[in-house]
Design an enzyme around this catalytic site. Structure first.
Site, PDB file in Angstrom:
ATOM      1  N   ASP A 241       0.882  -1.168   0.000  1.00 36.63           N
ATOM      2  CA  ASP A 241       0.000   0.000   0.000  1.00 36.63           C
ATOM      3  C   ASP A 241       0.925   1.224   0.000  1.00 36.63           C
ATOM      4  OD1 ASP A 241      -1.551   2.163   0.700  1.00 36.63           O
ATOM      5  OD2 ASP A 241      -2.685   1.110   2.250  1.00 36.63           O
ATOM      6  N   THR A 270      -3.593   5.673  -2.867  1.00 35.76           N
ATOM      7  CA  THR A 270      -4.537   6.767  -3.087  1.00 35.76           C
ATOM      8  C   THR A 270      -3.911   7.667  -4.136  1.00 35.76           C
ATOM      9  OG1 THR A 270      -3.518   7.978  -1.273  1.00 35.76           O
ATOM     10  CG2 THR A 270      -5.544   6.802  -0.771  1.00 35.76           C
TER      11      THR A 270
END
Ligand code: DSN
Length: 472
Positions: A241, A270
């Site tokens: 991540d 993100t």
């Protein structure tokens, strides 16, 4: 004098909104004023470009587009296909990934898609081995659950929250810690660094299905080559991540062993943190997991947000420009200057410094909790967020840390000299604040808070935010 394009665009947008609900137009204007005024040090925030912001405010918002490019559950998606394909192409090129899925609405959504894809891929492999079906969707419900039971191993090993990991990496109260049998690895108590031998030992004992690397509050680089070797040694899928440091990967500050893309089976991120795009998420992977990842919507996600995918395409195109590498390097230079400035003024930093975009101050050195420090800084015009430190005695609510990051101020143009001034302001506030009668209460002379606020404004005055946007 005629207005420039950005000012005209935003003024016109606000005028149209004001005609329907003036309070919304006022709040949008007030948000810009607040952001212009505050010294924003939240490590996960940034300032997207006017082009990225404007790409979100249009009729793409009206379109349903479940499915993937060229294979939708709704008619009339040809223009959505264009922007989704563009965003995915920019993402593949930028990160050197074989496959990019740009529909996730957030980082948590991207992680859920990854969890689904990994699990489905394992079950499908088992089914194929037994020649039961060709793909997971063809399984009957009974077979799906039987195969999941046979697969047995649904264990996740991720970095613990207090060591800097994320909620979705197996934190017990989060869905990741409920879907998966979880265990976490921490950091070395003496150095604050990941101890790869300990991670390997935990992996050998626990034999996870998924090994997760990545963080939201670890101020150092992670060696993804070593992590992949650990995953391979126990047959785990290696997931990274990179939400916090995607901009540093895109800008080629993190390369070789520190670039997750060549090492991980699957990478999530993100798009709005150091990458400086719109709020949203994304998944990158090789061909093996691509089909499962593409089932993210409607398997895990609600309908994609085409207006946000349009903005992702714009922001990713910006990140592919040569100047983005300079921006990424300045983020790290600034974080290191901030860390040095704080250390020189006797602040206690987790790991003693940083090699990424963030610094974690252990505010027990100032006799404060994270919550007290966060509020005292806010009173003084400095926006940060409290964060747990490893083995935090104050837990995840009050915490003992303040996390500060440089992506936003670097976008504004502040450099290392201003970071030293920022360190001075932070140290002044924290050293003049005293603990009150509870972990949330504190005492800070309002005159000092005012003075620091003014100094922060003066510091920012030389670096106007959205200089091309004049709302009148
Ligand atoms: N909330 C983000 C952060 O601040 O790091 C991560 O989800």
């Amino acid at each position: 004098m005629s207005l420039n394009a950005e000012s005209t665009a935003f003024r016109s947008a606000l005028e149209v909104i004001r005609a329907v609900e003036p309070r919304v137009a006022d709040a949008i204007g007030a948000e810009l004023a607040d952001q212009r005024e505050s010294l924003k040090l939240i490590a996960s925030e940034n300032y997207a470009s006017p082009a990225t912001l404007l790409a979100m405010g249009n009729w793409f918002s009206d379109k349903y587009a479940e499915g993937t490019v060229g294979r939708r559950f709704y008619a009339g998606c040809q223009n959505v296909d264009t922007v989704e394909a563009l965003a995915a192409e920019h993402a593949r090129e930028l990160f050197g990934a074989a496959h990019a899925y740009v529909q996730p609405h957030s980082g948590i959504d991207a992680n859920l898609v990854a969890f689904w894809a990994i699990l489905a891929d394992r079950v499908e492999s088992l089914a194929l081995k037994k020649a039961q079906v060709r793909q997971v969707n063809d399984l009957t419900e009974a077979d799906w659950f039987a195969l999941r039971r046979e697969l047995g191993n649904q264990r996740m090993l991720g970095m613990s929250l207090d060591a800097g990991g994320h909620l979705t990496h197996g934190f017990r109260p989060n869905i990741s810690g409920k879907m998966f049998d979880q265990r976490s690895y921490g950091t070395d108590p003496a150095t604050g660094l990941i101890d790869y031998d300990k991670v390997a030992e935990a992996a050998r004992e626990f034999k996870p299905l998924i090994l997760v690397a990545g963080y939201s509050a670890y101020p150092r680089k992670v060696n993804f080559r070593i992590m992949r070797e650990i995953a391979d040694s126990v047959g785990a899928t290696f997931m990274v991540d990179m939400a916090h440091f995607a901009g540093l990967v895109a800008g080629k500050v993190f390369t070789g062993d520190f670039d997750p893309v060549p090492h991980a089976h699957i990478v999530t991120t993100t798009t709005h943190k150091s990458l400086r795009g719109p709020r949203g998420g994304m998944v990158l992977c090789g061909p093996e997991l691509a089909d499962q990842v593409d089932r993210g919507c409607p398997m895990v996600l609600g309908g994609p947000l085409p207006h946000v995918m349009a903005a992702k395409a714009v922001a990713l195109a910006e990140a592919r420009r040569p100047d983005f590498a300079g921006y990424a390097q300045r983020i790290v230079d600034n974080a290191q200057a901030l860390a040095e400035g704080l250390t020189r003024r006797s602040a206690k930093l987790v790991t003693g410094g940083t090699d990424n975009h963030l610094v974690l101050i252990d505010v027990t050195g100032y006799g404060l909790t994270g919550r007290q420090a966060e509020q005292a800084l806010l009173d003084s015009g400095i926006v940060t967020n409290r964060n747990a430190v490893p083995q935090d005695p104050n837990g995840a609510w009050y915490t003992s840390g303040i996390r500060i990051g440089t992506p936003a101020l670097t976008s504004r143009g502040l450099g290392t000299a201003e970071m030293d001034q920022t360190a001075e302001l932070i140290h002044t506030v924290l050293s003049q604040t005293t603990s009150g009668e509870s972990k949330a209460k504190y005492v800070l002379d309002p005159a000092l808070a005012d003075k620091v606020s003014k100094q922060a404004s003066e510091l920012l005055a030389g670096f106007p935010l959205y200089p091309a946007v004049d709302l009148g």
